[in-house]
Write an enzyme that holds these catalytic residues in place. Structure first.
Site, PDB file in Angstrom:
ATOM      1  N   CYS A  99       0.865  -1.170   0.000  1.00  0.00           N
ATOM      2  CA  CYS A  99       0.000   0.000   0.000  1.00  0.00           C
ATOM      3  C   CYS A  99       0.908   1.229   0.000  1.00  0.00           C
ATOM      4  O   CYS A  99       1.674   1.446   0.934  1.00  0.00           O
ATOM      5  CB  CYS A  99      -0.894  -0.060   1.236  1.00  0.00           C
ATOM      6  SG  CYS A  99      -1.994   1.333   1.393  1.00  0.00           S
ATOM      7  N   CYS A 106      -2.354  15.209   2.769  1.00  0.00           N
ATOM      8  CA  CYS A 106      -3.413  15.210   1.757  1.00  0.00           C
ATOM      9  C   CYS A 106      -4.214  16.490   1.877  1.00  0.00           C
ATOM     10  O   CYS A 106      -4.529  16.941   2.983  1.00  0.00           O
ATOM     11  CB  CYS A 106      -4.340  14.009   1.926  1.00  0.00           C
ATOM     12  SG  CYS A 106      -5.598  13.904   0.633  1.00  0.00           S
ATOM     13  N   CYS A 110     -10.554  14.898   4.468  1.00  0.00           N
ATOM     14  CA  CYS A 110     -11.670  14.116   5.021  1.00  0.00           C
ATOM     15  C   CYS A 110     -11.504  14.051   6.545  1.00  0.00           C
ATOM     16  O   CYS A 110     -10.430  13.692   7.022  1.00  0.00           O
ATOM     17  CB  CYS A 110     -11.673  12.711   4.422  1.00  0.00           C
ATOM     18  SG  CYS A 110     -11.668  12.712   2.622  1.00  0.00           S
ATOM     19  N   CYS A 113      -9.945  10.965   8.466  1.00  0.00           N
ATOM     20  CA  CYS A 113      -8.682  10.402   7.980  1.00  0.00           C
ATOM     21  C   CYS A 113      -7.491  11.157   8.552  1.00  0.00           C
ATOM     22  O   CYS A 113      -7.474  12.391   8.539  1.00  0.00           O
ATOM     23  CB  CYS A 113      -8.668  10.461   6.456  1.00  0.00           C
ATOM     24  SG  CYS A 113      -7.080  10.072   5.728  1.00  0.00           S
ATOM     25  N   GLY A 156      -2.413  10.371   0.969  1.00  0.00           N
ATOM     26  CA  GLY A 156      -2.532  11.218  -0.208  1.00  0.00           C
ATOM     27  C   GLY A 156      -3.627  10.807  -1.171  1.00  0.00           C
ATOM     28  O   GLY A 156      -4.183   9.714  -1.090  1.00  0.00           O
ATOM     29  N   GLU A 157      -3.963  11.717  -2.060  1.00  0.00           N
ATOM     30  CA  GLU A 157      -4.986  11.476  -3.095  1.00  0.00           C
ATOM     31  C   GLU A 157      -4.240  11.308  -4.422  1.00  0.00           C
ATOM     32  O   GLU A 157      -3.795  12.286  -5.022  1.00  0.00           O
ATOM     33  CB  GLU A 157      -5.962  12.655  -3.126  1.00  0.00           C
ATOM     34  CG  GLU A 157      -6.903  12.696  -4.317  1.00  0.00           C
ATOM     35  CD  GLU A 157      -7.605  11.377  -4.646  1.00  0.00           C
ATOM     36  OE1 GLU A 157      -8.258  10.790  -3.767  1.00  0.00           O
ATOM     37  OE2 GLU A 157      -7.489  10.933  -5.806  1.00  0.00           O
ATOM     38  N   SER A 188      -6.981   4.214  -5.643  1.00  0.00           N
ATOM     39  CA  SER A 188      -8.171   4.620  -4.905  1.00  0.00           C
ATOM     40  C   SER A 188      -8.266   6.142  -4.931  1.00  0.00           C
ATOM     41  O   SER A 188      -7.296   6.836  -4.638  1.00  0.00           O
ATOM     42  CB  SER A 188      -8.063   4.109  -3.467  1.00  0.00           C
ATOM     43  OG  SER A 188      -9.118   4.622  -2.676  1.00  0.00           O
ATOM     44  N   SER A 211     -13.771   6.147  -3.527  1.00  0.00           N
ATOM     45  CA  SER A 211     -14.184   6.278  -2.132  1.00  0.00           C
ATOM     46  C   SER A 211     -15.475   7.064  -2.075  1.00  0.00           C
ATOM     47  O   SER A 211     -15.490   8.271  -2.295  1.00  0.00           O
ATOM     48  CB  SER A 211     -13.095   6.998  -1.329  1.00  0.00           C
ATOM     49  OG  SER A 211     -11.962   6.176  -1.223  1.00  0.00           O
ATOM     50  N   LEU A 212     -16.564   6.365  -1.796  1.00  0.00           N
ATOM     51  CA  LEU A 212     -17.883   6.986  -1.848  1.00  0.00           C
ATOM     52  C   LEU A 212     -18.286   7.512  -0.463  1.00  0.00           C
ATOM     53  O   LEU A 212     -18.497   8.695  -0.285  1.00  0.00           O
ATOM     54  CB  LEU A 212     -18.877   5.934  -2.355  1.00  0.00           C
ATOM     55  CG  LEU A 212     -20.241   6.378  -2.817  1.00  0.00           C
ATOM     56  CD1 LEU A 212     -20.129   7.425  -3.903  1.00  0.00           C
ATOM     57  CD2 LEU A 212     -21.041   5.163  -3.318  1.00  0.00           C
ATOM     58  N   HIS A 213     -18.423   6.615   0.497  1.00  0.00           N
ATOM     59  CA  HIS A 213     -18.671   6.916   1.912  1.00  0.00           C
ATOM     60  C   HIS A 213     -20.033   7.529   2.219  1.00  0.00           C
ATOM     61  O   HIS A 213     -20.507   7.464   3.351  1.00  0.00           O
ATOM     62  CB  HIS A 213     -17.593   7.821   2.528  1.00  0.00           C
ATOM     63  CG  HIS A 213     -16.195   7.372   2.279  1.00  0.00           C
ATOM     64  ND1 HIS A 213     -15.832   6.050   2.256  1.00  0.00           N
ATOM     65  CD2 HIS A 213     -15.059   8.076   2.038  1.00  0.00           C
ATOM     66  CE1 HIS A 213     -14.537   5.949   2.014  1.00  0.00           C
ATOM     67  NE2 HIS A 213     -14.044   7.152   1.866  1.00  0.00           N
ATOM     68  N   ASN A 287     -11.147   2.414  11.219  1.00  0.00           N
ATOM     69  CA  ASN A 287     -10.152   2.209  12.260  1.00  0.00           C
ATOM     70  C   ASN A 287     -10.049   3.491  13.061  1.00  0.00           C
ATOM     71  O   ASN A 287      -9.801   4.549  12.483  1.00  0.00           O
ATOM     72  CB  ASN A 287      -8.787   1.916  11.647  1.00  0.00           C
ATOM     73  CG  ASN A 287      -8.612   0.446  11.380  1.00  0.00           C
ATOM     74  OD1 ASN A 287      -8.621  -0.361  12.309  1.00  0.00           O
ATOM     75  ND2 ASN A 287      -8.479   0.108  10.121  1.00  0.00           N
ATOM     76  N   CYS A 329      -4.808   0.717   5.347  1.00  0.00           N
ATOM     77  CA  CYS A 329      -4.682   1.607   4.204  1.00  0.00           C
ATOM     78  C   CYS A 329      -5.498   2.857   4.483  1.00  0.00           C
ATOM     79  O   CYS A 329      -6.586   2.797   5.008  1.00  0.00           O
ATOM     80  CB  CYS A 329      -5.198   0.934   2.943  1.00  0.00           C
ATOM     81  SG  CYS A 329      -4.040  -0.241   2.298  1.00  0.00           S
TER      82      CYS A 329
HETATM   83  N1  SAH Z   1      -7.102   9.443  -1.059  1.00  0.00           N
HETATM   84  C1  SAH Z   1      -7.551   8.217  -1.595  1.00  0.00           C
HETATM   85  C2  SAH Z   1      -6.634   7.052  -1.309  1.00  0.00           C
HETATM   86  C3  SAH Z   1      -6.083   6.911   0.087  1.00  0.00           C
HETATM   87  S1  SAH Z   1      -7.217   6.527   1.375  1.00  0.00           S
HETATM   88  C4  SAH Z   1      -8.961   7.917  -1.116  1.00  0.00           C
HETATM   89  O1  SAH Z   1      -9.432   8.556  -0.190  1.00  0.00           O
HETATM   90  O2  SAH Z   1      -9.591   7.057  -1.728  1.00  0.00           O
HETATM   91  C5  SAH Z   1      -7.693   4.851   1.038  1.00  0.00           C
HETATM   92  C6  SAH Z   1      -9.000   4.452   1.721  1.00  0.00           C
HETATM   93  O3  SAH Z   1      -8.835   4.394   3.153  1.00  0.00           O
HETATM   94  C7  SAH Z   1     -10.116   5.440   1.471  1.00  0.00           C
HETATM   95  O4  SAH Z   1     -11.287   4.761   1.081  1.00  0.00           O
HETATM   96  C8  SAH Z   1     -10.287   6.115   2.817  1.00  0.00           C
HETATM   97  O5  SAH Z   1     -11.577   6.587   2.998  1.00  0.00           O
HETATM   98  C9  SAH Z   1      -9.954   5.004   3.789  1.00  0.00           C
HETATM   99  N2  SAH Z   1      -9.630   5.471   5.142  1.00  0.00           N
HETATM  100  C10 SAH Z   1      -9.057   6.627   5.522  1.00  0.00           C
HETATM  101  N3  SAH Z   1      -8.924   6.685   6.869  1.00  0.00           N
HETATM  102  C11 SAH Z   1      -9.417   5.531   7.355  1.00  0.00           C
HETATM  103  C12 SAH Z   1      -9.564   4.980   8.669  1.00  0.00           C
HETATM  104  N4  SAH Z   1      -9.161   5.628   9.749  1.00  0.00           N
HETATM  105  N5  SAH Z   1     -10.120   3.750   8.789  1.00  0.00           N
HETATM  106  C13 SAH Z   1     -10.528   3.072   7.694  1.00  0.00           C
HETATM  107  N6  SAH Z   1     -10.410   3.529   6.438  1.00  0.00           N
HETATM  108  C14 SAH Z   1      -9.864   4.752   6.258  1.00  0.00           C
HETATM  109 FE1  SF4 Z   2      -7.015  12.334   1.499  1.00  0.00          FE
HETATM  110 FE2  SF4 Z   2      -8.063   9.907   1.012  1.00  0.00          FE
HETATM  111 FE3  SF4 Z   2      -7.557  10.727   3.527  1.00  0.00          FE
HETATM  112 FE4  SF4 Z   2      -9.557  11.837   2.176  1.00  0.00          FE
HETATM  113  S1  SF4 Z   2      -9.397   9.679   2.816  1.00  0.00           S
HETATM  114  S2  SF4 Z   2      -8.022  12.948   3.391  1.00  0.00           S
HETATM  115  S3  SF4 Z   2      -8.701  11.884   0.113  1.00  0.00           S
HETATM  116  S4  SF4 Z   2      -6.065  10.357   1.929  1.00  0.00           S
END
Ligand code: SAH
Ligand code: SF4
Length: 339
Positions: A99, A106, A110, A113, A156-157, A188, A211-213, A287, A329
């Site tokens: 990963c 980033c 979000c 995160c 990161g994105e 992702s 990543s929809l959420h 997490n 991840c």
């Molecule tokens: N920025 C991109 C890729 C990195 S994050 C994105 O957001 O898709 C990869 C995945 O991990 C995303 O779906 C994100 O929502 C999820 N993620 C971030 N923080 C998390 C956490 N604390 N527990 C579980 N998943 C998390």
């Molecule tokens: Fe950036 Fe992905 Fe974390 Fe959102 S979930 S802050 S896009 S790394």
């Protein structure tokens, strides 16, 4: 690793034959060399003069963690300019997935995160992304194992760094180099539409996960602030075009935040968009990473999965390993180095 262009320049300036550049590149990507002294295909004098000019690695490992079960490992690296970058190895019986982080911090922000809360520092280069993979390839080699998959789901994105991320995919994929199939790579994204369009055109075999959420714009605006720029309608239009262009399965991710995005309204709204051929929803148990959200219980995740399935959505729960070492991840955030 060093950029191929830099290798070529150095080889030319040293007056060596141009095929030496290819040998260096292969020693790095196939031989997994960490310094020029290991590159015994090169004459001794050339090894020394290259070593005096170039440093093969862009990242230095600083600290390692291993989950109690031993199936997840995380390394913190230092970039040459002193930033922290983390990468994770997930071991499965027949796979070893790395990963990779694509940025330091980033910008999307979000709130659940840790990378998001850190803010954005800088882009990573394709070579810095490669070095995260090469590190684990080196570690696995004595066990007779290889890196079988790479997911851009670390810090990161990736599609806000699309040039370098796509270049990293090209390096990983290069049959003359690391030679990992494009189908073994996954990106992702939160739904950066121009980035998705580039992926459809330039790397159609790379897997895409969105990543929809949340499935209503008001909730998604809060959970994924980039939704204000690329809202649900434009993201799903890009997804439909991507599937039409690539004919590949498209993954959606839904981090399970109890009491926030597991209500009936969200399930119904998501289902109406996700009941399509080739669409697949992955639930990711949150997490604990602060931000005022709590981790779901196993039952909460399972009951949400059943409700999505009942609503006609192909839905599975993604193993989210490494929670105990903050190595899931998307949960990567460097603290030690920045402090
Ligand atoms: N920025 C991109 C890729 C990195 S994050 C994105 O957001 O898709 C990869 C995945 O991990 C995303 O779906 C994100 O929502 C999820 N993620 C971030 N923080 C998390 C956490 N604390 N527990 C579980 N998943 C998390
Ligand atoms: Fe950036 Fe992905 Fe974390 Fe959102 S979930 S802050 S896009 S790394």
């Amino acid at each position: 690793m060093i950029a191929r262009s830099e290798i070529e320049t150095a080889v030319a300036e040293l007056g060596a034959a141009s095929y030496r550049a290819r040998q260096v590149y292969q020693a790095l990507t196939q031989g997994l060399a960490v310094d020029f002294e290991e590159m015994t295909v090169l004459p001794r004098a050339l090894r020394a003069s290259l070593g005096a000019r170039l440093t093969p690695r862009t990242l230095e490992p600083v600290e390692d963690w291993r989950s109690p079960a031993g199936d997840t490992e995380k390394t913190l690296f230092a970039t040459r300019d002193g930033h922290g970058v983390e990468a994770v190895l997930l071991r499965y019986p027949r796979r070893a997935t790395v990963c990779v982080s694509s940025q330091v911090g980033c910008a999307v922000g979000c709130p659940f995160c840790s990378s998001g809360r850190l803010g954005f520092t800088r882009q990573l280069s394709a070579e810095e992304m490669m070095d995260q993979v090469l590190h684990w390839a080196r570690l696995l080699r004595p066990e007779g194992r290889r890196v079988t998959n790479v997911v851009f789901m670390g810090m990161g994105e990736p599609l806000l760094n699309a040039d370098e991320t796509l270049r990293a995919c090209g390096l990983l994929n290069d049959p003359e180099g690391f030679a990992l199939a494009a189908r073994a790579l996954s990106i992702s994204t939160v739904g950066v539409v121009p980035g998705i369009e580039r992926l459809s055109r330039e790397a159609p075999q790379v897997n895409l996960a969105v990543s929809l959420h949340a499935a209503t714009d008001d909730l998604r605006d809060r959970l994924v602030p980039l939704n204000r720029r690329f809202g649900l309608d434009v993201v799903f239009a890009a997804c439909a075009r991507h599937v039409r262009a690539t004919r590949r399965k498209l993954f959606f991710e839904w981090v399970v935040l109890p009491g926030v995005n597991d209500g009936e309204e969200q399930v119904a709204a998501a289902a109406s968009r996700l009941r399509r051929p080739l669409y697949h929803l992955n639930l990711i148990p949150f997490n604990e990473a602060g931000g005022g959200f709590r981790a779901p219980t196993r039952d909460e995740v399972e009951s949400l999965r059943r409700r999505f399935v009942a609503a006609g959505v192909r839905c599975t729960v993604r193993r989210s390993p490494g929670g105990e070492i903050e190595a899931a991840c998307g949960q990567l955030a460097l603290r030690r180095l920045e402090r």
